[in-house]
Design a protein around this motif. Structure first.
Motif, PDB file in Angstrom:
ATOM      1  N   GLU A 209       3.254 -22.561  -8.047  1.00  0.00           N
ATOM      2  CA  GLU A 209       2.629 -22.682  -9.361  1.00  0.00           C
ATOM      3  C   GLU A 209       1.115 -22.831  -9.246  1.00  0.00           C
ATOM      4  O   GLU A 209       0.353 -22.237 -10.022  1.00  0.00           O
ATOM      5  CB  GLU A 209       3.215 -23.870 -10.121  1.00  0.00           C
TER       6      GLU A 209
ATOM      7  N   ALA B  70      -1.465 -20.040 -10.631  1.00  0.00           N
ATOM      8  CA  ALA B  70      -2.448 -20.453 -11.638  1.00  0.00           C
ATOM      9  C   ALA B  70      -3.865 -20.180 -11.154  1.00  0.00           C
ATOM     10  O   ALA B  70      -4.730 -19.740 -11.921  1.00  0.00           O
ATOM     11  CB  ALA B  70      -2.264 -21.939 -11.953  1.00  0.00           C
TER      12      ALA B  70
ATOM     13  N   HIS C  24       5.695 -19.885 -13.967  1.00  0.00           N
ATOM     14  CA  HIS C  24       5.246 -20.389 -15.262  1.00  0.00           C
ATOM     15  C   HIS C  24       3.735 -20.243 -15.414  1.00  0.00           C
ATOM     16  O   HIS C  24       3.264 -19.657 -16.380  1.00  0.00           O
ATOM     17  CB  HIS C  24       5.634 -21.858 -15.421  1.00  0.00           C
ATOM     18  N   PHE C  25       2.990 -20.861 -14.511  1.00  0.00           N
ATOM     19  CA  PHE C  25       1.517 -20.858 -14.499  1.00  0.00           C
ATOM     20  C   PHE C  25       0.942 -21.379 -15.799  1.00  0.00           C
ATOM     21  O   PHE C  25      -0.223 -21.113 -16.112  1.00  0.00           O
ATOM     22  CB  PHE C  25       0.953 -19.442 -14.233  1.00  0.00           C
ATOM     23  N   ASN C  26       1.723 -22.121 -16.567  1.00  0.00           N
ATOM     24  CA  ASN C  26       1.332 -22.470 -17.924  1.00  0.00           C
ATOM     25  C   ASN C  26       2.112 -23.716 -18.354  1.00  0.00           C
ATOM     26  O   ASN C  26       3.348 -23.687 -18.382  1.00  0.00           O
ATOM     27  CB  ASN C  26       1.652 -21.280 -18.849  1.00  0.00           C
TER      28      ASN C  26
ATOM     29  N   SER D  45       6.350 -24.499 -18.960  1.00  0.00           N
ATOM     30  CA  SER D  45       7.107 -25.512 -18.230  1.00  0.00           C
ATOM     31  C   SER D  45       7.760 -26.509 -19.177  1.00  0.00           C
ATOM     32  O   SER D  45       8.900 -26.938 -18.960  1.00  0.00           O
ATOM     33  CB  SER D  45       6.189 -26.243 -17.241  1.00  0.00           C
TER      34      SER D  45
ATOM     35  N   TYR E  82       4.805 -29.495 -12.113  1.00  0.00           N
ATOM     36  CA  TYR E  82       4.302 -28.150 -12.397  1.00  0.00           C
ATOM     37  C   TYR E  82       3.004 -28.219 -13.211  1.00  0.00           C
ATOM     38  O   TYR E  82       2.022 -27.536 -12.910  1.00  0.00           O
ATOM     39  CB  TYR E  82       5.343 -27.349 -13.184  1.00  0.00           C
TER      40      TYR E  82
ATOM     41  N   GLN F 174      -0.493 -26.799 -12.120  1.00  0.00           N
ATOM     42  CA  GLN F 174      -1.042 -25.688 -12.912  1.00  0.00           C
ATOM     43  C   GLN F 174      -2.477 -25.975 -13.340  1.00  0.00           C
ATOM     44  O   GLN F 174      -3.348 -25.101 -13.246  1.00  0.00           O
ATOM     45  CB  GLN F 174      -0.158 -25.445 -14.136  1.00  0.00           C
TER      46      GLN F 174
ATOM     47  N   CYS G 104      -5.587 -23.842 -12.005  1.00  0.00           N
ATOM     48  CA  CYS G 104      -6.455 -23.108 -12.938  1.00  0.00           C
ATOM     49  C   CYS G 104      -7.913 -23.525 -12.775  1.00  0.00           C
ATOM     50  O   CYS G 104      -8.814 -22.673 -12.763  1.00  0.00           O
ATOM     51  CB  CYS G 104      -5.994 -23.336 -14.376  1.00  0.00           C
TER      52      CYS G 104
ATOM     53  N   ASN H 290      -2.564 -20.869 -23.152  1.00  0.00           N
ATOM     54  CA  ASN H 290      -2.273 -21.606 -21.925  1.00  0.00           C
ATOM     55  C   ASN H 290      -3.217 -22.809 -21.836  1.00  0.00           C
ATOM     56  O   ASN H 290      -4.418 -22.627 -21.614  1.00  0.00           O
ATOM     57  CB  ASN H 290      -2.456 -20.671 -20.723  1.00  0.00           C
TER      58      ASN H 290
END
Length: 217
Positions: free
Chosen positions: A8, A12, A63-65, A69, A86, A90, A94, A168
């Motif tokens: 993750e 991200a 997910h990256f978001n 999640s 997560y 993330q 980011c 996001n």
């Protein structure tokens, strides 16, 4: 679990580095043509998002978001502890991605963005973009489907929403650290994040309404 959380964070980081970095490159090469810059930013984001979902989906779910999640936790696809981990990774990923993009273009690592992104139209745009993202992502049957569906949704939302579809919270925070094409003023980030949470809730409702049901005679 370590492998999942690192997946993750990496996803991200790379996604944000692409969003911010392609925005910087596009702005430099477009010579003031905002439409060309946005198109270049969109194409890069669509490409990297599809690639990352297809590559890391089998590891962590890609997910990256944080809102993805949270919805996954609500739908009992992951537990609350993993969802919390997560989200932390993330946000860290980011933010690291924004710093990486700044560094690649020889900019100060941390910049407070001055790009004003506020108002009812911006917030409504984030609600729509996030609700659509949740609906499209969770209606996908596998990562191959999700890769192109989610990427195309975000690519389209870049153009039909006034906010250019952040959708996001983690990327919203990261974008406040880069005073570039994709930046967002730190004071405007809370409004974006609140709108994204509302959008996620609407997305959950849409998933309930359009849930697959067995057909009985």
């Amino acid at each position: 679990m370590l492998r999942k959380t690192l997946s993750e964070a990496l996803g991200a980081l790379l996604l944000t580095a692409c969003v911010v970095g392609s925005g910087i490159m596009a702005e430099r090469l477009a010579y003031g043509n905002a439409a060309v810059a946005l198109l270049a930013n969109t194409l890069a984001t669509v490409a990297v998002l599809a690639a990352l979902i297809a590559t890391l989906g089998p590891v962590s779910g890609a997910h990256f978001n944080p809102v993805v999640s949270v919805v996954a936790c609500v739908n009992r696809r992951i537990d609350a502890r993993l969802a919390a981990l997560y989200i932390v990774f993330q946000v860290l990923g980011c933010c690291a991605g924004a710093l990486l993009a700044n560094a690649m273009f020889d900019l100060p690592l941390v910049q407070a963005s001055t790009h004003v992104r506020s108002g009812a139209g911006q917030w409504l745009s984030e609600i729509v973009a996030t609700a659509g993202l949740i609906f499209v992502a969770f209606r996908s049957n596998n990562f191959s489907e999700a890769a192109w569906r989610v990427a195309l949704w975000i690519g389209a939302a870049y153009w039909f929403t006034a906010s250019t579809s952040s959708a996001n919270p983690a990327i919203t925070i990261a974008r406040s650290l880069s005073d570039t094409f994709a930046g967002i003023r730190p004071a405007d980030a809370p409004g974006f994040i609140a709108a994204q949470l509302v959008g996620a809730a609407i997305g959950v409702v849409l998933l309930r309404v359009f849930a697959d049901r067995e057909v009985t005679a």
